[in-house]
Design an enzyme around this catalytic site. Structure first.
Site, PDB file in Angstrom:
ATOM      1  N   LYS A 111       0.816  -1.211   0.000  1.00  0.00           N
ATOM      2  CA  LYS A 111       0.000   0.000   0.000  1.00  0.00           C
ATOM      3  C   LYS A 111       0.850   1.262   0.000  1.00  0.00           C
ATOM      4  CE  LYS A 111      -4.173  -2.040   1.819  1.00  0.00           C
ATOM      5  NZ  LYS A 111      -5.137  -2.187   2.896  1.00  0.00           N
ATOM      6  N   LYS A 206      -6.093 -11.369  -5.701  1.00  0.00           N
ATOM      7  CA  LYS A 206      -7.245 -11.666  -4.852  1.00  0.00           C
ATOM      8  C   LYS A 206      -8.363 -10.653  -5.064  1.00  0.00           C
ATOM      9  CE  LYS A 206      -6.013  -9.022  -0.868  1.00  0.00           C
ATOM     10  NZ  LYS A 206      -5.818  -8.726   0.469  1.00  0.00           N
ATOM     11  N   LYS A 209     -11.540  -4.992  -2.077  1.00  0.00           N
ATOM     12  CA  LYS A 209     -12.393  -3.805  -2.069  1.00  0.00           C
ATOM     13  C   LYS A 209     -11.723  -2.669  -2.812  1.00  0.00           C
ATOM     14  CE  LYS A 209     -13.897  -4.679   2.689  1.00  0.00           C
ATOM     15  NZ  LYS A 209     -13.008  -4.627   3.840  1.00  0.00           N
TER      16      LYS A 209
HETATM   17  P1  TYM Z   1     -10.413  -6.708   5.611  1.00  0.00           P
HETATM   18  O1  TYM Z   1     -11.474  -5.724   5.952  1.00  0.00           O
HETATM   19  O2  TYM Z   1      -9.478  -6.399   4.506  1.00  0.00           O
HETATM   20  O3  TYM Z   1     -11.081  -8.116   5.305  1.00  0.00           O
HETATM   21  C1  TYM Z   1     -12.019  -8.694   6.186  1.00  0.00           C
HETATM   22  C2  TYM Z   1     -11.871 -10.201   6.182  1.00  0.00           C
HETATM   23  O4  TYM Z   1     -12.062 -10.715   4.860  1.00  0.00           O
HETATM   24  C3  TYM Z   1     -10.943 -11.515   4.484  1.00  0.00           C
HETATM   25  N1  TYM Z   1     -10.710 -11.353   3.050  1.00  0.00           N
HETATM   26  C4  TYM Z   1     -10.696 -12.363   2.171  1.00  0.00           C
HETATM   27  N2  TYM Z   1     -10.853 -13.691   2.337  1.00  0.00           N
HETATM   28  C5  TYM Z   1     -10.807 -14.468   1.232  1.00  0.00           C
HETATM   29  N3  TYM Z   1     -10.593 -13.980  -0.023  1.00  0.00           N
HETATM   30  C6  TYM Z   1     -10.427 -12.657  -0.237  1.00  0.00           C
HETATM   31  N4  TYM Z   1     -10.246 -12.192  -1.475  1.00  0.00           N
HETATM   32  C7  TYM Z   1     -10.468 -11.785   0.899  1.00  0.00           C
HETATM   33  N5  TYM Z   1     -10.355 -10.436   1.048  1.00  0.00           N
HETATM   34  C8  TYM Z   1     -10.501 -10.197   2.374  1.00  0.00           C
HETATM   35  C9  TYM Z   1      -9.779 -10.988   5.302  1.00  0.00           C
HETATM   36  O5  TYM Z   1      -8.758 -11.954   5.437  1.00  0.00           O
HETATM   37  C10 TYM Z   1     -10.463 -10.677   6.629  1.00  0.00           C
HETATM   38  O6  TYM Z   1     -10.598 -11.844   7.416  1.00  0.00           O
HETATM   39  N6  TYM Z   1      -7.001  -6.026   9.208  1.00  0.00           N
HETATM   40  C11 TYM Z   1      -8.244  -6.670   8.884  1.00  0.00           C
HETATM   41  C12 TYM Z   1      -9.367  -6.290   9.807  1.00  0.00           C
HETATM   42  C13 TYM Z   1      -9.082  -6.445  11.263  1.00  0.00           C
HETATM   43  C14 TYM Z   1      -9.169  -7.636  12.020  1.00  0.00           C
HETATM   44  C15 TYM Z   1      -8.855  -7.250  13.357  1.00  0.00           C
HETATM   45  C16 TYM Z   1      -9.460  -8.946  11.694  1.00  0.00           C
HETATM   46  C17 TYM Z   1      -8.753  -5.438  12.114  1.00  0.00           C
HETATM   47  N7  TYM Z   1      -8.614  -5.916  13.379  1.00  0.00           N
HETATM   48  C18 TYM Z   1      -8.843  -8.190  14.388  1.00  0.00           C
HETATM   49  C19 TYM Z   1      -9.435  -9.887  12.742  1.00  0.00           C
HETATM   50  C20 TYM Z   1      -9.128  -9.501  14.049  1.00  0.00           C
HETATM   51  C21 TYM Z   1      -8.658  -6.280   7.478  1.00  0.00           C
HETATM   52  O7  TYM Z   1      -8.259  -5.284   6.958  1.00  0.00           O
HETATM   53  O8  TYM Z   1      -9.584  -7.097   6.917  1.00  0.00           O
END
Ligand code: TYM
Length: 342
Positions: A111, A206, A209
């Site tokens: 990023k 992948k 968003k």
């Molecule tokens: P975020 O918002 O990017 O994604 C949320 C969840 O979706 C999963 N994910 C995917 N799984 C499969 N295929 C994909 N293409 C895909 N894109 C996203 C992510 O692995 C995630 O589980 N940092 C984290 C959010 C967070 C968090 C936490 C998660 C903040 N604090 C504490 C668990 C525990 C994030 O940006 O996820």
């Protein structure tokens, strides 16, 4: 009861990767675990953003959790920013985080390379420390996430061990403290299928968003026509049959896996059902399965998002329950680190 926490960022729309990699798997844990599911709004400001859009996406994400089947009589659903302990613990943890650990994070490198140094806020670098505090505050046993969060989870584990060593172990006992570990060291739960849902326009990257092309993802709130259209136009290949696990056919593997998860069938069943199909036939079956699966979620979403009093109440109650647990941990950490408490 063992404890589970996880969260999604309210940036852009929630897509099939978020659903299959995370949210859908959370549902099954509610009965047997003590679960905390938050909307990580504080994480959503690490790149330039629009405040009005953040407020809107935050409510929408909360409504999507509930529409997907998170049951608030079992799980605590809340906004990260409503539980102050997250940010407070982050400061304490950041004093124990070597900057090299953060510099090595793949998401930070990707990023920040895109944005350029002068445009990157410090929060993009310290983001994983906030994530660690989200998890460690609840003394979580497991964290169900997709593959892309594995490295952040690894950092969380190392940080927990480091703080336990620095302030929680024998060293602190000698100084008259309570001793014992401060944090439980959590384990990631990465699903065997669905942990990495790929883009519809490129089977090697992948689904995300942040991709500028909406054609590359199925959003949970996409209309029937949009879903049908995106599947019709998605990238395929010119092989004659359909198969899983051929490294030369990432799109084929991805679409079959999505069908497997959405239909609830086993991999073997999908293999048998689809192996002799051509792309046209398979695509229409996949589009129908997606539409059928997402329809009831979209109906419930419509009801929930229009009842803002209900949504507020759920989030309030969730934040209260979460604060009780989070404040206890936070107080212990303050004490262990030598702060005088009133
Ligand atoms: P975020 O918002 O990017 O994604 C949320 C969840 O979706 C999963 N994910 C995917 N799984 C499969 N295929 C994909 N293409 C895909 N894109 C996203 C992510 O692995 C995630 O589980 N940092 C984290 C959010 C967070 C968090 C936490 C998660 C903040 N604090 C504490 C668990 C525990 C994030 O940006 O996820």
């Amino acid at each position: 009861k063992k404890r589970i926490v996880s969260g999604v960022q309210p940036t852009g729309s929630i897509h099939l990767g978020n659903y299959l990699g995370a949210i859908k798997n959370w549902i099954a844990f509610q009965d047997t675990y003590d679960t905390f599911f938050f909307i990580v709004d504080l994480h959503a400001i690490t790149l330039p953003y629009d405040p009005q859009q953040l407020a809107k996406a935050t409510r929408e994400t909360a409504a999507i959790y509930l529409a997907c089947g998170i049951d608030t009589s079992k799980a605590s659903v809340f906004l990260q920013s409503n539980v102050r302990a997250h940010v407070e613990l982050m400061w304490l943890l950041s004093s124990a985080t070597p900057i090299g650990w953060l510099n090595r994070m793949i998401q930070f490198k990707e990023k920040s390379r895109k944005a350029g140094d002068e445009n990157v806020g410090v929060a993009l670098l310290t983001y994983p420390v906030l994530m660690a505090s989200d998890i460690l505050l609840y003394q979580s046993d497991f964290v169900p996430v997709g593959e892309d969060q594995k490295q952040h989870l690894e950092l969380t584990r190392e940080l927990a061990e480091r703080v336990n060593y620095l302030y929680g172990g024998r060293k602190w006992k000698k100084l008259g403290g309570r001793g014992g570990p401060i944090f439980k060291v959590p384990e990631p739960l990465i699903p065997p299928a669905g942990a990495r849902v790929m883009s519809l326009t490129d089977g090697l990257s992948k689904m995300s968003k942040s991709s500028p092309s909406d054609q590359s993802r199925i959003n949970l709130l996409d209309s029937k026509d949009m879903i049908a259209n995106k599947i019709k136009r998605c990238k395929t290949d010119s092989f004659s049959c359909l198969e899983f696990d051929n490294p030369e056919r990432p799109e084929c593997n991805n679409l079959l896996s999505v069908y497997q998860l959405i239909s609830g069938k086993t991999k073997e069943e999908v293999q048998l059902e689809c192996q002799d199909m051509n792309w046209g036939t398979f695509k229409s079956i996949l589009a129908d399965a997606l539409i059928d699966h997402l329809h009831p979620i979209q109906v419930r979403y419509g009801e929930i998002i229009s009842d803002s009093a209900y949504l507020d109440k759920v989030l309030d109650e969730g934040a209260n329950r979460a604060s009780e647990v989070a404040d206890t941990t936070l107080n212990n950490v303050y004490q262990a680190m030598g702060f005088l408490r009133r």
